[in-house]
Design an enzyme around this catalytic site. Structure first.
Site, PDB file in Angstrom:
ATOM      1  N   ASP A  67       0.813  -1.211   0.000  1.00 45.73           N
ATOM      2  CA  ASP A  67       0.000   0.000   0.000  1.00 45.73           C
ATOM      3  C   ASP A  67       0.850   1.266   0.000  1.00 45.73           C
ATOM      4  OD1 ASP A  67       0.965  -0.324   2.579  1.00 45.73           O
ATOM      5  OD2 ASP A  67      -0.985  -0.584   3.510  1.00 45.73           O
ATOM      6  N   ASN A 136      -7.319  -2.427  14.518  1.00 46.88           N
ATOM      7  CA  ASN A 136      -8.710  -2.797  14.218  1.00 46.88           C
ATOM      8  C   ASN A 136      -8.795  -4.012  13.282  1.00 46.88           C
ATOM      9  OD1 ASN A 136      -7.882  -1.738  11.799  1.00 46.88           O
ATOM     10  ND2 ASN A 136      -9.339  -0.048  11.748  1.00 46.88           N
ATOM     11  N   HIS A 138      -7.112  -4.372  10.408  1.00 47.98           N
ATOM     12  CA  HIS A 138      -6.907  -4.135   8.968  1.00 47.98           C
ATOM     13  C   HIS A 138      -5.612  -4.791   8.498  1.00 47.98           C
ATOM     14  CE1 HIS A 138      -4.720  -0.140   9.932  1.00 47.98           C
ATOM     15  NE2 HIS A 138      -3.845  -0.815   9.233  1.00 47.98           N
ATOM     16  N   GLU A 143      -9.675  -1.771   5.420  1.00 45.66           N
ATOM     17  CA  GLU A 143     -10.272  -1.393   6.702  1.00 45.66           C
ATOM     18  C   GLU A 143     -11.573  -2.156   6.942  1.00 45.66           C
ATOM     19  OE1 GLU A 143      -8.759   0.376   8.810  1.00 45.66           O
ATOM     20  OE2 GLU A 143      -8.028   2.295   8.058  1.00 45.66           O
TER      21      GLU A 143
HETATM   22  C1  GLP Z   1      -0.523   0.607   8.665  1.00 49.07           C
HETATM   23  C2  GLP Z   1      -0.175  -0.138   7.353  1.00 49.07           C
HETATM   24  C3  GLP Z   1      -0.260  -1.630   7.531  1.00 49.07           C
HETATM   25  C4  GLP Z   1       0.415  -1.986   8.835  1.00 49.07           C
HETATM   26  C5  GLP Z   1      -0.406  -1.484   9.978  1.00 49.07           C
HETATM   27  C6  GLP Z   1       0.254  -1.654  11.343  1.00 49.07           C
HETATM   28  O1  GLP Z   1      -1.620   1.439   8.577  1.00 49.07           O
HETATM   29  N1  GLP Z   1      -0.950   0.216   6.202  1.00 49.07           N
HETATM   30  O2  GLP Z   1       0.334  -2.293   6.419  1.00 49.07           O
HETATM   31  O3  GLP Z   1       0.528  -3.378   8.961  1.00 49.07           O
HETATM   32  O4  GLP Z   1      -0.845  -0.167   9.786  1.00 49.07           O
HETATM   33  O5  GLP Z   1       1.242  -0.697  11.561  1.00 49.07           O
HETATM   34  P1  GLP Z   1       2.318  -0.835  12.722  1.00 49.07           P
HETATM   35  O6  GLP Z   1       3.218  -1.928  12.303  1.00 49.07           O
HETATM   36  O7  GLP Z   1       3.017   0.490  12.753  1.00 49.07           O
HETATM   37  O8  GLP Z   1       1.586  -1.138  13.957  1.00 49.07           O
END
Ligand code: GLP
Length: 240
Positions: A67, A136, A138, A143
């Protein structure tokens, strides 16, 4: 789902790096789906270390990130393309042209999403897809919703995700409200999936992966339908 529960973030990084490096040794031209966020940073550091020690060769690996914020300039310090260069690509021998992310600068987001999906379909989808997980539930930027998109698309971020990601920006107002993301189908077509999670704040999302139900309200639960998923998480994420 194969569960590997480790003591802490450090052990998660080691287990994740061992997993990916073994796949690259088995198939040097691996198609590797990558993720951003704080979770994989330690693992990327170990992959860089392995390269420096001569234990890993990325020269034939092709990467496709999950993404990117939309819209965002590639030069923005918070763009995922900058994140990937800083945390991995600039420190290993992967040719720049072998690395791919959705283009946050594209004029037409929907057209960019279609083109990104077509490029991934053309190579036959990922051999291994790395995932983090949102609080959440995702994955990528898919989402929680009544319906989820199968293919790469433009999506609105939830308030929860904007708030969670605000720590990287000057203020929550600066967090982009949209993103380009692989769809659930793009992710599920990977031959193998590795999900990493650490910390108490991921416990609710991880807990939802333990039972026998799926719901679009927690997108990661759909991974239960995939035949080859490995979850590496620390005790805090597993036990709460
Ligand atoms: C972000 C990314 C995800 C990631 C998630 C967790 O929004 N788009 O690919 O896995 O949130 O992030 P973190 O590893 O900083 O907790």
């Amino acid at each position: 789902m194969n569960w590997i529960v480790v003591n802490d973030e450090k052990e998660m990084a080691k287990a994740g790096a061992d997993f990916l490096l073994s796949r690259i040794i088995n198939k040097p031209e691996l198609l590797l789906g990558l993720a951003t966020g704080s979770t994989p940073v330690g693992m990327y550091r170990l992959m860089i270390e392995a390269y420096r020690k001569g234990e890993a060769d990325f020269s034939r690996v092709r990467t496709y990130n999950l993404d990117e914020y939309y819209p965002i300039l590639k030069s923005d310090v918070n763009s995922y393309v900058r994140f990937m260069r800083k945390n991995l690509f600039d420190h290993i021998n992967i040719p720049r042209e072998n690395t791919h992310l959705p283009n946050g600068e594209a004029k037409d987001g929907e057209a960019e999403a279609k083109a990104y999906e077509a490029m991934i379909a053309e190579v036959g989808y990922m051999d291994v897809q790395l995932l983090g997980i949102g609080q959440n539930g995702h994955i990528g930027f898919n989402e929680p919703d009544d319906k989820l998109c199968v293919n790469t698309h433009v999506t609105a971020l939830t308030e929860n995700t904007v708030a969670a990601n605000a720590r990287f920006f000057d203020s929550p107002d600066c967090v982009p409200k949209h993103a380009l993301t692989m769809g659930i189908g793009t992710i599920m077509k990977a031959k193998e999936i590795l999900l990493l999670a650490n910390g108490k704040n991921k416990h609710a999302a991880i807990e939802a992966l333990k039972d026998d139900t799926v719901t679009t309200a927690i997108p990661a639960t759909l991974l239960k339908l995939h035949p080859n998923v490995t979850i590496v998480c620390d005790k805090a994420a597993f036990e709460g």
